[in-house]
Design a protein around this motif. Structure first.
Motif, short mmCIF file in Angstrom:
data_model
loop_
_atom_site.label_atom_id
_atom_site.label_comp_id
_atom_site.label_asym_id
_atom_site.label_seq_id
_atom_site.Cartn_x
_atom_site.Cartn_y
_atom_site.Cartn_z
N ASP A 175 -58.60 50.49 -28.60
CA ASP A 175 -58.46 50.44 -27.14
C ASP A 175 -56.98 50.48 -26.78
O ASP A 175 -56.24 49.51 -27.00
N ALA A 176 -56.54 51.59 -26.24
CA ALA A 176 -55.13 51.76 -25.90
C ALA A 176 -54.64 50.73 -24.89
O ALA A 176 -53.46 50.36 -24.87
N LEU A 177 -55.55 50.22 -24.06
CA LEU A 177 -55.14 49.28 -23.02
C LEU A 177 -54.78 47.91 -23.58
O LEU A 177 -54.29 47.05 -22.84
N THR A 178 -55.00 47.71 -24.89
CA THR A 178 -54.58 46.45 -25.50
C THR A 178 -53.12 46.49 -25.94
O THR A 178 -52.62 45.51 -26.50
N LEU A 179 -52.43 47.60 -25.69
CA LEU A 179 -51.04 47.72 -26.12
C LEU A 179 -50.18 46.61 -25.52
O LEU A 179 -50.21 46.37 -24.31
N ILE A 180 -49.43 45.92 -26.37
CA ILE A 180 -48.52 44.88 -25.92
C ILE A 180 -47.19 45.04 -26.65
O ILE A 180 -47.10 45.65 -27.71
N ARG A 181 -46.18 44.43 -26.07
CA ARG A 181 -44.85 44.41 -26.67
C ARG A 181 -44.61 43.02 -27.24
O ARG A 181 -44.71 42.02 -26.52
N GLU A 182 -44.31 42.93 -28.53
CA GLU A 182 -43.97 41.68 -29.17
C GLU A 182 -42.69 41.87 -29.97
O GLU A 182 -42.67 42.60 -30.97
N GLY A 183 -41.62 41.25 -29.51
CA GLY A 183 -40.34 41.41 -30.18
C GLY A 183 -39.88 42.86 -30.13
O GLY A 183 -39.77 43.44 -29.04
N LEU A 184 -39.66 43.45 -31.29
CA LEU A 184 -39.21 44.83 -31.36
C LEU A 184 -40.36 45.80 -31.63
O LEU A 184 -40.13 46.98 -31.87
N SER A 185 -41.59 45.30 -31.60
CA SER A 185 -42.74 46.13 -31.95
C SER A 185 -43.71 46.29 -30.79
O SER A 185 -43.85 45.41 -29.93
N TRP A 186 -44.40 47.44 -30.81
CA TRP A 186 -45.55 47.68 -29.94
C TRP A 186 -46.79 47.50 -30.80
O TRP A 186 -46.87 48.00 -31.92
N LYS A 187 -47.77 46.78 -30.26
CA LYS A 187 -48.98 46.47 -31.01
C LYS A 187 -50.22 46.85 -30.22
O LYS A 187 -50.26 46.68 -29.00
N VAL A 188 -51.22 47.35 -30.94
CA VAL A 188 -52.48 47.72 -30.30
C VAL A 188 -53.62 47.28 -31.20
O VAL A 188 -53.53 47.33 -32.44
N GLN A 189 -54.70 46.84 -30.58
CA GLN A 189 -55.86 46.36 -31.32
C GLN A 189 -56.78 47.53 -31.64
O GLN A 189 -57.20 48.27 -30.74
N CYS A 190 -57.11 47.68 -32.92
CA CYS A 190 -57.99 48.77 -33.36
C CYS A 190 -59.11 48.21 -34.22
O CYS A 190 -59.12 47.03 -34.60
N ALA A 191 -60.05 49.09 -34.55
CA ALA A 191 -61.18 48.68 -35.37
C ALA A 191 -60.72 48.17 -36.73
O ALA A 191 -61.38 47.32 -37.34
N GLU A 192 -59.59 48.67 -37.20
CA GLU A 192 -59.06 48.27 -38.51
C GLU A 192 -58.10 47.10 -38.42
O GLU A 192 -57.46 46.74 -39.41
#
Length: 413
Positions: A222-239
């Motif tokens: 789900d692309a809408l779960t994209l968040i910024r944490e520190g220097l990284s972008w994170k997204v929640q996926c099935a894996e």
């Protein structure tokens, strides 16, 4: 899972961006909630429009505006309740379509349009999907003699100016070239530079398979779960959670659902369109035909004869309205002989359109590592490969194939 880049959206633009980033040695993860090419990239008319050197502008003459305002045209229909919210966008679109501004938009888009077929050719060969693409061009047909004569002069000038191959056909020449066309058209332009695709969704899936074969990761998420944490972008996926220092938003008409979370209020309008498949007639259509005056396209596809409608303006979550498709089908049957519908229901999608007719490609103005690659208006299929290359060039600091300033997301900041 860690990557160098997360590409959000497995439509034609996202897939091609992922390929070009991977070609530059980056570890790329491509994320979508569905399979590649199953949304907007699936439902188009299958034209790689090398001849589309002038963007589709808002009509400037009062007669045409009043014609559309009556809401009886098969080219453009609207749901009245949706217009108040769309008025600021439409007014800006009208201003940007004035002759001098439209000419500037055309000049800005020309470097991309000029390379569109060549960039597709490269990926077609690499992906081994030549069987999905034809070189016969497409036909732009007219019903009214005076309009055909007027547009013929413009077409000759346009073709000469841009080095395009085009033939003007009389009604008799049109039917000789394409016997599936019946009485009703007074003539047509045969644009020979464009290519046509018999299954746009399969083409995108073929490009995505190339990406995976060469080491890329394609995951459901789900692309809408994209968040910024520190220097990284994170997204929640099935894996699980995927993180990367850079993320590319290539979600087509859904892009603003994500960008608005970060304060970017991009004027992106989803122009709706429909398609339906039919059984071929006794004489199968070979070359796609655009009925310019009625606004639909008939294209021979692997799934049968596809009729793609013009534009419908409606609220984002409004229920599908069969009126435009029904009207376009009626108009098409005046000229073409084809069989019954073969789909259970019409397909409906949205074209992600900006009022200045240019996509957004470049870094987000206020968030490091966030990149935009969406808003390709009516030409997503056409421009996917060339825009994927341009975005990758910008991200890697290479000399870009075109001046990226006209596509900068900062223009809407």
């Amino acid at each position: 899972m860690h990557a160098d880049v997360i590409v959000l959206g497995a439509g034609i633009v996202g897939v091609c961006t992922a390929i070009h980033l991977q070609d530059r040695g980056l570890k790329v993860v491509l994320v979508d909630r569905r399979g590649p090419g199953e949304e907007t990239s699936f439902g188009n008319a299958g034209l790689i429009e090398r001849s589309a050197v002038v963007p589709y502008g808002f009509p400037q003459d009062l007669h045409t505006v009043l014609h559309y305002a009556r809401n009886h045209s098969s080219s453009l229909r609207y749901q009245p309740a949706a217009l108040p919210a769309m008025t600021p966008w439409l007014l800006r679109y009208w201003r940007e379509s004035r002759p001098n501004r439209l000419a500037k938009a055309a000049a800005d888009m020309l470097p991309l349009i000029e390379r569109s077929v060549a960039e597709h050719d490269e990926l077609i060969a690499r992906a081994g999907v030549q069987h999905l693409v034809r070189d016969a061009g497409w036909l732009e047909a007219y019903r009214t003699p005076s309009l055909f004569a007027e547009e013929s002069t413009k077409a000759v000038k346009l073709a000469a100016q841009h080095g395009l191959k085009m033939q003007i056909l009389t009604a008799e020449q049109l039917r000789a070239l394409e016997p599936a066309v019946g009485e009703g058209f007074v003539g047509a332009f045969h644009w020979l530079d464009p290519k046509t695709v018999s299954d746009p969704g399969a083409l995108v899936a073929g490009y995505a398979a190339l990406f995976v074969r060469e080491g890329g990761r394609l995951v459901k998420g789900d692309a809408l779960t994209l968040i910024r944490e520190g220097l990284s972008w994170k997204v929640q996926c099935a894996e699980g959670v995927i993180s990367a220092p850079r993320a590319v938003v290539a979600l087509g008409p859904w892009s603003t659902e994500l960008t608005e979370k970060y304060g970017y209020h991009v004027p992106l309008l989803g122009k709706r369109g429909y398609h339906m498949h039919y059984r071929m007639g006794t004489t199968p259509l070979v070359i796609p035909v655009v009925d310019l005056e009625e606004g639909y396209v008939l294209t021979p596809m692997r799934g049968g004869l596809r009729l793609t409608t013009g534009v419908e303006l409606a609220a984002k979550n409004a229920a599908p309205n069969p009126a435009q498709l029904d009207q376009s089908e009626h108009k098409a049957r005046e000229v073409f002989d084809f069989g019954p519908r073969t789909d259970m229901q019409p397909w409906m999608g949205r074209r992600p359109c900006t009022p200045d007719m240019r996509p957004l490609m470049g870094p987000a103005p206020r968030h490091e590592g966030l990149w935009f690659a969406f808003g390709h208006n009516h030409h997503g299929l056409t421009l996917g490969p060339v825009c994927g290359r341009l975005v990758a060039q910008m991200m890697m600091g290479e000399t870009p194939l075109a001046d990226p300033l006209p596509y900068s997301p900062a223009r809407f900041a």
